[in-house]
Motif scaffolding. Structure first.
Motif, PDB file in Angstrom:
ATOM      1  N   ARG A  72      37.084   2.874  -9.926  1.00  0.00           N
ATOM      2  CA  ARG A  72      36.427   2.729  -8.630  1.00  0.00           C
ATOM      3  C   ARG A  72      37.410   2.153  -7.606  1.00  0.00           C
ATOM      4  O   ARG A  72      37.460   2.581  -6.459  1.00  0.00           O
ATOM      5  N   ALA A  73      38.211   1.196  -8.029  1.00  0.00           N
ATOM      6  CA  ALA A  73      39.203   0.579  -7.144  1.00  0.00           C
ATOM      7  C   ALA A  73      40.238   1.600  -6.667  1.00  0.00           C
ATOM      8  O   ALA A  73      40.707   1.525  -5.522  1.00  0.00           O
ATOM      9  N   ASP A  74      40.595   2.567  -7.521  1.00  0.00           N
ATOM     10  CA  ASP A  74      41.535   3.622  -7.100  1.00  0.00           C
ATOM     11  C   ASP A  74      40.965   4.404  -5.922  1.00  0.00           C
ATOM     12  O   ASP A  74      41.670   4.704  -4.959  1.00  0.00           O
ATOM     13  N   PHE A  75      39.674   4.735  -5.997  1.00  0.00           N
ATOM     14  CA  PHE A  75      39.059   5.487  -4.901  1.00  0.00           C
ATOM     15  C   PHE A  75      38.858   4.618  -3.664  1.00  0.00           C
ATOM     16  O   PHE A  75      38.985   5.106  -2.541  1.00  0.00           O
ATOM     17  N   GLU A  76      38.558   3.352  -3.851  1.00  0.00           N
ATOM     18  CA  GLU A  76      38.468   2.449  -2.696  1.00  0.00           C
ATOM     19  C   GLU A  76      39.803   2.415  -1.956  1.00  0.00           C
ATOM     20  O   GLU A  76      39.840   2.414  -0.725  1.00  0.00           O
ATOM     21  N   ALA A  77      40.895   2.414  -2.699  1.00  0.00           N
ATOM     22  CA  ALA A  77      42.228   2.392  -2.096  1.00  0.00           C
ATOM     23  C   ALA A  77      42.553   3.697  -1.371  1.00  0.00           C
ATOM     24  O   ALA A  77      43.410   3.730  -0.488  1.00  0.00           O
ATOM     25  N   MET A  78      41.869   4.780  -1.718  1.00  0.00           N
ATOM     26  CA  MET A  78      42.114   6.086  -1.097  1.00  0.00           C
ATOM     27  C   MET A  78      41.294   6.301   0.173  1.00  0.00           C
ATOM     28  O   MET A  78      41.450   7.319   0.838  1.00  0.00           O
ATOM     29  N   ARG A  79      40.414   5.393   0.521  1.00  0.00           N
ATOM     30  CA  ARG A  79      39.500   5.591   1.661  1.00  0.00           C
ATOM     31  C   ARG A  79      40.220   5.961   2.957  1.00  0.00           C
ATOM     32  O   ARG A  79      39.697   6.723   3.748  1.00  0.00           O
ATOM     33  N   GLN A  80      41.379   5.393   3.202  1.00  0.00           N
ATOM     34  CA  GLN A  80      42.096   5.649   4.458  1.00  0.00           C
ATOM     35  C   GLN A  80      43.103   6.792   4.345  1.00  0.00           C
ATOM     36  O   GLN A  80      43.762   7.135   5.320  1.00  0.00           O
ATOM     37  N   GLU A  81      43.226   7.377   3.160  1.00  0.00           N
ATOM     38  CA  GLU A  81      44.191   8.464   2.953  1.00  0.00           C
ATOM     39  C   GLU A  81      43.562   9.815   3.288  1.00  0.00           C
ATOM     40  O   GLU A  81      42.376  10.032   3.037  1.00  0.00           O
ATOM     41  N   PRO A  82      44.354  10.730   3.831  1.00  0.00           N
ATOM     42  CA  PRO A  82      43.839  12.092   4.032  1.00  0.00           C
ATOM     43  C   PRO A  82      43.657  12.772   2.678  1.00  0.00           C
ATOM     44  O   PRO A  82      44.454  12.573   1.766  1.00  0.00           O
ATOM     45  N   ILE A  83      42.581  13.558   2.562  1.00  0.00           N
ATOM     46  CA  ILE A  83      42.281  14.269   1.322  1.00  0.00           C
ATOM     47  C   ILE A  83      42.120  15.743   1.653  1.00  0.00           C
ATOM     48  O   ILE A  83      41.375  16.107   2.562  1.00  0.00           O
ATOM     49  N   LEU A  84      42.806  16.574   0.904  1.00  0.00           N
ATOM     50  CA  LEU A  84      42.739  18.020   1.096  1.00  0.00           C
ATOM     51  C   LEU A  84      42.143  18.655  -0.144  1.00  0.00           C
ATOM     52  O   LEU A  84      42.672  18.487  -1.249  1.00  0.00           O
ATOM     53  N   LEU A  85      41.005  19.351   0.001  1.00  0.00           N
ATOM     54  CA  LEU A  85      40.409  20.104  -1.090  1.00  0.00           C
ATOM     55  C   LEU A  85      41.001  21.500  -1.059  1.00  0.00           C
ATOM     56  O   LEU A  85      40.982  22.158  -0.016  1.00  0.00           O
ATOM     57  N   VAL A  86      41.556  21.927  -2.170  1.00  0.00           N
ATOM     58  CA  VAL A  86      42.163  23.252  -2.268  1.00  0.00           C
ATOM     59  C   VAL A  86      41.164  24.158  -2.971  1.00  0.00           C
ATOM     60  O   VAL A  86      40.900  24.003  -4.160  1.00  0.00           O
ATOM     61  N   ALA A  87      40.574  25.088  -2.216  1.00  0.00           N
ATOM     62  CA  ALA A  87      39.548  26.000  -2.748  1.00  0.00           C
ATOM     63  C   ALA A  87      40.085  27.423  -2.780  1.00  0.00           C
ATOM     64  O   ALA A  87      41.141  27.715  -2.219  1.00  0.00           O
ATOM     65  N   ALA A  88      39.339  28.291  -3.429  1.00  0.00           N
ATOM     66  CA  ALA A  88      39.757  29.686  -3.555  1.00  0.00           C
ATOM     67  C   ALA A  88      39.897  30.373  -2.201  1.00  0.00           C
ATOM     68  O   ALA A  88      40.755  31.226  -2.014  1.00  0.00           O
ATOM     69  N   ASN A  89      39.082  29.969  -1.232  1.00  0.00           N
ATOM     70  CA  ASN A  89      39.105  30.635   0.070  1.00  0.00           C
ATOM     71  C   ASN A  89      39.864  29.839   1.129  1.00  0.00           C
ATOM     72  O   ASN A  89      39.739  30.113   2.305  1.00  0.00           O
ATOM     73  N   GLY A  90      40.629  28.820   0.743  1.00  0.00           N
ATOM     74  CA  GLY A  90      41.407  28.049   1.700  1.00  0.00           C
ATOM     75  C   GLY A  90      41.359  26.567   1.397  1.00  0.00           C
ATOM     76  O   GLY A  90      41.082  26.167   0.270  1.00  0.00           O
ATOM     77  N   THR A  91      41.620  25.765   2.391  1.00  0.00           N
ATOM     78  CA  THR A  91      41.623  24.319   2.214  1.00  0.00           C
ATOM     79  C   THR A  91      40.592  23.675   3.130  1.00  0.00           C
ATOM     80  O   THR A  91      40.245  24.228   4.174  1.00  0.00           O
ATOM     81  N   VAL A  92      40.117  22.501   2.719  1.00  0.00           N
ATOM     82  CA  VAL A  92      39.112  21.769   3.481  1.00  0.00           C
ATOM     83  C   VAL A  92      39.532  20.304   3.519  1.00  0.00           C
ATOM     84  O   VAL A  92      39.832  19.715   2.481  1.00  0.00           O
ATOM     85  N   ASP A  93      39.534  19.712   4.709  1.00  0.00           N
ATOM     86  CA  ASP A  93      39.827  18.290   4.848  1.00  0.00           C
ATOM     87  C   ASP A  93      38.587  17.481   4.499  1.00  0.00           C
ATOM     88  O   ASP A  93      37.491  17.764   4.978  1.00  0.00           O
ATOM     89  N   LEU A  94      38.778  16.452   3.649  1.00  0.00           N
ATOM     90  CA  LEU A  94      37.695  15.568   3.240  1.00  0.00           C
ATOM     91  C   LEU A  94      38.072  14.124   3.520  1.00  0.00           C
ATOM     92  O   LEU A  94      39.243  13.809   3.711  1.00  0.00           O
ATOM     93  N   SER A  95      37.069  13.267   3.495  1.00  0.00           N
ATOM     94  CA  SER A  95      37.287  11.823   3.523  1.00  0.00           C
ATOM     95  C   SER A  95      36.315  11.193   2.541  1.00  0.00           C
ATOM     96  O   SER A  95      35.293  11.785   2.195  1.00  0.00           O
ATOM     97  N   ILE A  96      36.638   9.994   2.075  1.00  0.00           N
ATOM     98  CA  ILE A  96      35.731   9.284   1.178  1.00  0.00           C
ATOM     99  C   ILE A  96      34.734   8.517   2.026  1.00  0.00           C
ATOM    100  O   ILE A  96      35.103   7.689   2.844  1.00  0.00           O
ATOM    101  N   GLU A  97      33.460   8.816   1.838  1.00  0.00           N
ATOM    102  CA  GLU A  97      32.397   8.154   2.585  1.00  0.00           C
ATOM    103  C   GLU A  97      31.843   6.947   1.833  1.00  0.00           C
ATOM    104  O   GLU A  97      31.489   5.941   2.427  1.00  0.00           O
ATOM    105  N   GLU A  98      31.749   7.070   0.513  1.00  0.00           N
ATOM    106  CA  GLU A  98      31.113   6.008  -0.267  1.00  0.00           C
ATOM    107  C   GLU A  98      31.652   6.012  -1.690  1.00  0.00           C
ATOM    108  O   GLU A  98      31.860   7.061  -2.290  1.00  0.00           O
TER     109      GLU A  98
END
Length: 149
Positions: free
Chosen positions: A54-80
């Motif tokens: 859980r602490a690893d994900f808490e530390a990622m809250r401010q980092e950009p997250i890119l989901l790599v999907a079959a049809n392209g990429t999607v920017d995500l953020s950690i909400e909770e």
């Protein structure tokens, strides 16, 4: 660190390549697909789902997250990041869930998706494959959840 690079036929190489990375005692495999990763992004750390906390994900809250999907990429953020009851689950620290926020479109189907976390220039770029489930949408976009037990 060991890096193995597998090439198929010339036609296959034009579309994808398979890599196997071993760091210490943690082997991990992933594929780089033509046109499916941000230009210049390189994996520096593949997170082990058996030990991520859980602490690893808490530390990622401010980092950009890119989901790599079959049809392209999607920017995500950690909400909770939420603990799921004391003693729940088999992992050290107990079970937890992570809710990600993404745009309203494109819709990402329930499946295992590659997430790239961080910036290439920071030297802290990490990757993990998570089973994400769409859990709702509102005016700010869509929500996806991953559960760790």
């Amino acid at each position: 660190m060991v890096l193995e690079f597998e090439l198929g036929s010339e036609e296959r190489w034009q579309n994808e390549a398979t890599f196997k990375v071993t760091t210490l005692d943690r082997p991990a495999s992933f594929r780089m697909h033509k046109g499916r990763c941000r230009k210049g992004r390189r994996m520096t750390n593949v997170l082990d789902l058996a030990t991520v906390t859980r602490a690893d994900f808490e530390a990622m809250r401010q980092e950009p997250i890119l989901l790599v999907a079959a049809n392209g990429t999607v920017d995500l953020s950690i909400e909770e990041v939420r603990q799921m009851g004391s003693g729940a689950g088999l992992r050290a620290g107990g079970a937890f869930s992570v809710v990600f926020r993404g745009p309203a479109t494109p819709f990402v189907e329930q499946a295992i998706h590659r997430l790239e976390v961080g910036l290439p220039d920071s030297g802290r770029l990490a990757a993990l494959d998570l089973f994400l489930v769409p859990v709702g949408h509102d005016a700010q976009g869509r929500r996806y959840e991953a559960v760790f037990t």
